[in-house]
Design a protein around this motif. Structure first.
Motif, PDB file in Angstrom:
ATOM      1  N   ALA A  62      47.066  33.947  21.694  1.00  0.00           N
ATOM      2  CA  ALA A  62      47.098  33.109  22.892  1.00  0.00           C
ATOM      3  C   ALA A  62      45.681  33.051  23.463  1.00  0.00           C
ATOM      4  N   ASP A  63      45.338  31.885  24.001  1.00  0.00           N
ATOM      5  CA  ASP A  63      43.988  31.713  24.552  1.00  0.00           C
ATOM      6  C   ASP A  63      44.061  31.219  25.992  1.00  0.00           C
ATOM      7  N   THR A  64      43.569  32.023  26.917  1.00  0.00           N
ATOM      8  CA  THR A  64      43.512  31.602  28.323  1.00  0.00           C
ATOM      9  C   THR A  64      42.069  31.451  28.791  1.00  0.00           C
ATOM     10  N   ILE A  65      41.134  31.619  27.861  1.00  0.00           N
ATOM     11  CA  ILE A  65      39.706  31.575  28.200  1.00  0.00           C
ATOM     12  C   ILE A  65      39.109  30.199  27.907  1.00  0.00           C
ATOM     13  N   GLY A  66      39.692  29.477  26.965  1.00  0.00           N
ATOM     14  CA  GLY A  66      39.162  28.177  26.598  1.00  0.00           C
ATOM     15  C   GLY A  66      38.216  28.227  25.416  1.00  0.00           C
ATOM     16  N   ALA A  67      38.582  29.002  24.413  1.00  0.00           N
ATOM     17  CA  ALA A  67      37.751  29.103  23.205  1.00  0.00           C
ATOM     18  C   ALA A  67      37.844  27.800  22.404  1.00  0.00           C
ATOM     19  N   GLY A  68      36.752  27.428  21.761  1.00  0.00           N
ATOM     20  CA  GLY A  68      36.731  26.213  20.960  1.00  0.00           C
ATOM     21  C   GLY A  68      36.747  26.539  19.484  1.00  0.00           C
ATOM     22  N   ILE A  69      37.169  25.561  18.693  1.00  0.00           N
ATOM     23  CA  ILE A  69      37.193  25.755  17.246  1.00  0.00           C
ATOM     24  C   ILE A  69      35.781  26.054  16.759  1.00  0.00           C
ATOM     25  N   GLY A  70      35.650  27.054  15.909  1.00  0.00           N
ATOM     26  CA  GLY A  70      34.351  27.448  15.392  1.00  0.00           C
ATOM     27  C   GLY A  70      33.714  28.600  16.151  1.00  0.00           C
ATOM     28  N   GLU A  71      34.163  28.860  17.370  1.00  0.00           N
ATOM     29  CA  GLU A  71      33.579  29.960  18.139  1.00  0.00           C
ATOM     30  C   GLU A  71      34.076  31.316  17.629  1.00  0.00           C
ATOM     31  N   ARG A  72      33.223  32.325  17.818  1.00  0.00           N
ATOM     32  CA  ARG A  72      33.612  33.694  17.474  1.00  0.00           C
ATOM     33  C   ARG A  72      34.193  34.367  18.723  1.00  0.00           C
ATOM     34  N   VAL A  73      35.316  35.015  18.542  1.00  0.00           N
ATOM     35  CA  VAL A  73      36.022  35.579  19.696  1.00  0.00           C
ATOM     36  C   VAL A  73      36.375  37.041  19.478  1.00  0.00           C
ATOM     37  N   LEU A  74      36.683  37.703  20.602  1.00  0.00           N
ATOM     38  CA  LEU A  74      37.239  39.055  20.557  1.00  0.00           C
ATOM     39  C   LEU A  74      38.736  38.951  20.757  1.00  0.00           C
ATOM     40  N   ILE A  75      39.495  39.604  19.898  1.00  0.00           N
ATOM     41  CA  ILE A  75      40.948  39.559  19.992  1.00  0.00           C
ATOM     42  C   ILE A  75      41.483  40.955  20.303  1.00  0.00           C
ATOM     43  N   CYS A  76      42.351  40.996  21.274  1.00  0.00           N
ATOM     44  CA  CYS A  76      43.021  42.253  21.642  1.00  0.00           C
ATOM     45  C   CYS A  76      44.482  42.144  21.225  1.00  0.00           C
ATOM     46  N   GLY A  77      45.007  43.186  20.608  1.00  0.00           N
ATOM     47  CA  GLY A  77      46.372  43.133  20.099  1.00  0.00           C
ATOM     48  C   GLY A  77      47.294  44.179  20.716  1.00  0.00           C
ATOM     49  N   GLY A  78      48.553  44.104  20.367  1.00  0.00           N
ATOM     50  CA  GLY A  78      49.546  45.077  20.814  1.00  0.00           C
ATOM     51  C   GLY A  78      49.939  44.880  22.261  1.00  0.00           C
ATOM     52  N   SER A  79      50.442  45.954  22.876  1.00  0.00           N
ATOM     53  CA  SER A  79      50.907  45.858  24.270  1.00  0.00           C
ATOM     54  C   SER A  79      49.758  45.478  25.194  1.00  0.00           C
ATOM     55  N   SER A  80      48.531  45.843  24.830  1.00  0.00           N
ATOM     56  CA  SER A  80      47.371  45.522  25.674  1.00  0.00           C
ATOM     57  C   SER A  80      47.179  44.016  25.806  1.00  0.00           C
TER      58      SER A  80
END
Lengths: 86, 86, 86, 86, 86
Positions: free
Chosen positions: A42-60
């Motif tokens: 899910a993205d609530t930051i507004g990341a664009g295609i091609g951008e590098r992102v940090l992903i947090c998983g699990g209950s966090s």
């Protein structure tokens, strides 16, 4: 967290009511042995295609969404700076 | 979340009482390095065999079921649109 | 926990407000079959590049940060002694 | 959940007091890319060696045991019907 | 849980205050496809080097430690009997 590159949007018209209004992105893990793994976040930051992102998983991941009752296990929590080389 | 394709129903007559009435589906992960991994997920959306679905895992999976005391660690949270190519 | 070696800093100017002020490090897992896996972990201990660290993941990672509402799934919880050979 | 085949009993005389009275089984994952992975799960259903079972992992596993303070991360939640082919 | 063999002690003088007094062991997973994976687990049972142990991971690991605010994601919960062959 893991680092990934945003590949595309994921559209799911039929989904849990609690997911309505959330944007989902397909992300490919980059760097290291897990490189090439696909995650849908899910993205609530507004990341664009091609951008590098940090992903947090699990209950966090739910902590990013402001309510705890959403069936989401991965979210984009940041966008890696373009001049951050690794 | 991960994307997967519904392969079949899974039937388990002897199971935890708290799972009675839940439908379970065998899903094969699609896309990326984890492609070919099998997951068994509870389905409350009505996914059909052959459809591509979004699967949410871990504690977040329980959020889909409306009660927190069910021993389920994977649920189908959405059905990917047919015209969503990736 | 897993053991890893700190490779670099990770900079993400655009990120969740709840992550502001946290330092993120890129870590490569060392030892065993998972060697070479990349993890990005929050660091509140002050680990330096090249040091070997202990990483805690999942919901337990939030216990390191003194508040439970932060979307972080990996933290550095210790620095392995230099004379600890494995 | 994942599907697995019960391989054997696991005996551990020295263990956490909170695990006393629980039966543990060695299970081999079946089907898909994770096939051949070993998991040790608590069994409260009465699965027999050779049977195919559904295993639930993570925090959801504790939901099977009726109390939340047990250090168990995998339980058998169902036995797959013999005529369920996959 | 997974089964592993205790390889060595892990020493980390600089660590989270909440980890002071805990003993950490390096464990190598045994059996099945995950064989050869390294895990670092807290030990409150008194496992010795060379012994085969049961490791519990995730949020369930904290249940072994008697308090819920410790950043630990893996603990030794039992020692496998010597005559338990698998």
């Amino acid at each position: 967290m893991i680092a990934g590159k945003v590949i595309d949007n994921i559209w799911a018209t039929r989904k849990s009511d609690s997911l309505k209004g959330l944007k989902f992105m397909l992300i490919e893990a980059i760097g290291g042995k897990e490189s090439g793994k696909y995650i849908i976040a899910a993205d609530t930051i507004g990341a664009g295609i091609g951008e590098r992102v940090l992903i947090c998983g699990g209950s966090s991941a739910r902590k990013m969404l402001g309510k705890d009752d959403v069936p989401v296990d991965a979210v984009i929590v940041g966008i890696i700076d373009e001049d951050c080389i690794f």
